[in-house]
Design an enzyme around this catalytic site. Structure first.
Site, PDB file in Angstrom:
ATOM      1  N   GLY A   3      -1.626   5.941  -8.961  1.00  0.00           N
ATOM      2  CA  GLY A   3      -0.307   5.587  -9.449  1.00  0.00           C
ATOM      3  C   GLY A   3      -0.154   4.155  -9.910  1.00  0.00           C
ATOM      4  O   GLY A   3       0.827   3.831 -10.578  1.00  0.00           O
ATOM      5  N   VAL A 185      -5.401   3.926  -4.081  1.00  0.00           N
ATOM      6  CA  VAL A 185      -6.025   4.832  -5.042  1.00  0.00           C
ATOM      7  C   VAL A 185      -5.421   6.233  -5.027  1.00  0.00           C
ATOM      8  O   VAL A 185      -6.007   7.170  -5.561  1.00  0.00           O
ATOM      9  CB  VAL A 185      -7.558   4.915  -4.809  1.00  0.00           C
ATOM     10  CG1 VAL A 185      -8.207   3.582  -5.067  1.00  0.00           C
ATOM     11  CG2 VAL A 185      -7.884   5.412  -3.400  1.00  0.00           C
ATOM     12  N   LYS A 186      -4.237   6.383  -4.446  1.00  0.00           N
ATOM     13  CA  LYS A 186      -3.566   7.678  -4.454  1.00  0.00           C
ATOM     14  C   LYS A 186      -2.650   7.789  -5.675  1.00  0.00           C
ATOM     15  O   LYS A 186      -2.196   6.791  -6.233  1.00  0.00           O
ATOM     16  CB  LYS A 186      -2.756   7.882  -3.169  1.00  0.00           C
ATOM     17  CG  LYS A 186      -3.621   7.925  -1.914  1.00  0.00           C
ATOM     18  CD  LYS A 186      -4.653   9.035  -1.971  1.00  0.00           C
ATOM     19  CE  LYS A 186      -5.392   9.222  -0.653  1.00  0.00           C
ATOM     20  NZ  LYS A 186      -6.271   8.097  -0.295  1.00  0.00           N
ATOM     21  N   THR A 187      -2.367   9.037  -6.073  1.00  0.00           N
ATOM     22  CA  THR A 187      -1.519   9.248  -7.241  1.00  0.00           C
ATOM     23  C   THR A 187      -0.149   8.623  -7.032  1.00  0.00           C
ATOM     24  O   THR A 187       0.393   7.962  -7.921  1.00  0.00           O
ATOM     25  CB  THR A 187      -1.382  10.755  -7.547  1.00  0.00           C
ATOM     26  OG1 THR A 187      -2.686  11.324  -7.658  1.00  0.00           O
ATOM     27  CG2 THR A 187      -0.619  10.987  -8.842  1.00  0.00           C
TER      28      THR A 187
END
Length: 400
Positions: A3, A185-187
């Site tokens: 994201g 590093v997550k959406t």
């Protein structure tokens, strides 16, 4: 994913609303904050988005697992079944609460194999944690049915699959509770942060209290200093800046997933030229969050040969069989029982008696599958030139 690719004016606006109050703490300071409670608002919005009754924000996906396990009453003497392909945080959390991780094989969903899960359940099994790895769903209907039959609660580790669905129902809502990570590093990212969702209000209340040193958060004349405590807690509070970013990111999540799905479809079309290639199984492909694209070759030799060509062309894929963060045979500290505690806890009791010893060869089916599997992360803003470069390299690998 991730994201941070779409951080923009919406996140800045939310952050400035917090900074204008001067209140970064999620509790208290009612007069100064002028009705602005970003973490609370993020919890309410995330619960509404997923269709869950309750949501509890915490400092990380790892913290979410620990808080959920504590709320479920998991501790020493208990076993928790999870899978041998996951991020280390899943089993670290189990050990941290004093329970013993038991590892199940994965199947072509790249998540927990329900057949092996059934074999691993004993009278000591207190919880089951399937992990929706790489953005795709585990066979969650079968897993929850097995848990229900055994009388064992299911905690869904949905760290990598926010926004994923099966049959239109959000991942994380099938078990007693579901945990999420919002790391860099997550959406959906808040830099660091996590969330737990549940339909069980009593369980949510235990999470709410445990994550904040046991404070019961009930209104009282003495304010925070007058709150009661039913049990020992810890500190996993999300701060207002994270809640602010989360609100802006959540509003973009479906659009981010839509973009990832389009890019993943292009990658799958390109990889279809490889002889004998198969793709991971999805209980509901339409609900895939598409944070990763995984393709499975005929054998390890072909996998190595294909990835050599891809690397030579500057578009090498990930071989999780060689990855030390996510795969059981590569967790040298787990297999060695390494600990900074003098007694050897959590792998040993005080006095040196071993609590658990892990066999590096315990998951042969998972090893065989992972040796044949290659993975590409799927970004939100994946340039056409990058997609074309990968497609060309895959064709070269097929022709080699």
């Amino acid at each position: 994913m991730p994201g941070f690719e779409v951080l923009g004016k919406e996140e800045r606006q939310q952050i400035m609303e917090v900074l204008d109050t001067g209140v970064l703490f999620r509790y208290e300071f009612a007069e100064q904050r002028r009705g602005i409670y970003k973490v609370r608002e993020f919890e309410q919005a995330f619960a509404a988005y997923t269709g869950a009754a309750c949501a509890q924000a915490v400092t990380s996906g790892t913290a979410a697992l620990k808080v959920a396990l504590r709320a479920l009453g998991i501790g020493p003497g208990d076993e928790v079944i999870t899978q041998g392909f996951t991020f280390v945080a899943t089993w670290e959390a189990i050990l941290e609460v004093g329970a013993i991780p038991v590892f199940a094989e994965i199947d072509q969903t790249l998540a927990m194999d329900p057949g092996d899960l059934k074999k691993k359940i004993t009278d000591r099994t207190a919880c089951i944690i399937p992990v929706h790895m790489l953005g795709g769903a585990a066979d969650i209907d079968r897993i929850t049915a097995i848990g229900a039959e055994a009388g064992v609660p299911v905690l869904e580790d949905t760290a990598q699959a926010a926004g994923g669905r099966v049959g239109g129902r959000h991942l994380g809502t099938f078990g007693r509770c579901g945990t999420f990570s919002f790391d860099p590093v997550k959406t959906l990212t808040t830099g660091e942060g996590g969330m737990i969702i549940t339909d069980d209000e009593e369980l949510w209340r235990a999470m709410s209290e445990y994550h904040d040193h046991g404070h019961d958060h009930l209104p009282n004349a003495g304010g925070r200093g007058g709150e009661g405590r039913h049990f020992l807690g810890d500190n996993y509070r999300m701060m207002e800046l994270q809640g602010a970013i989360g609100l802006a990111q959540l509003a973009k999540l479906d659009a981010m997933i839509e973009s990832q799905r389009a890019h993943k479809s292009r990658l799958q079309e390109a990889a279809a030229v490889l002889p004998g290639v198969e793709f991971r199984k999805h209980p509901d492909a339409a609900g895939d969050s598409a944070t990763f694209f995984a393709f499975i070759l005929q054998d390890e030799e072909q996998q190595r040969r294909v990835n050599t060509v891809l690397c030579e062309q500057g578009v090498g894929a990930i071989s999780f069989a060689d990855n030390s963060w996510h795969f059981y045979p590569r967790w040298e500290h787990l297999l060695a029982g390494s600990s900074r505690v003098a007694s050897g806890w959590p792998f040993a009791e005080p006095g040196g008696r071993k609590r658990v010893v892990y066999d590096p060869d315990a998951l042969p089916a998972s090893v065989e599958l992972m040796k044949r599997t290659l993975v590409y992360p799927v970004s939100i803003k994946m340039p056409e030139s990058r997609l074309a470069q990968i497609a060309t390299a895959l064709q070269m690998a097929a022709d080699a």
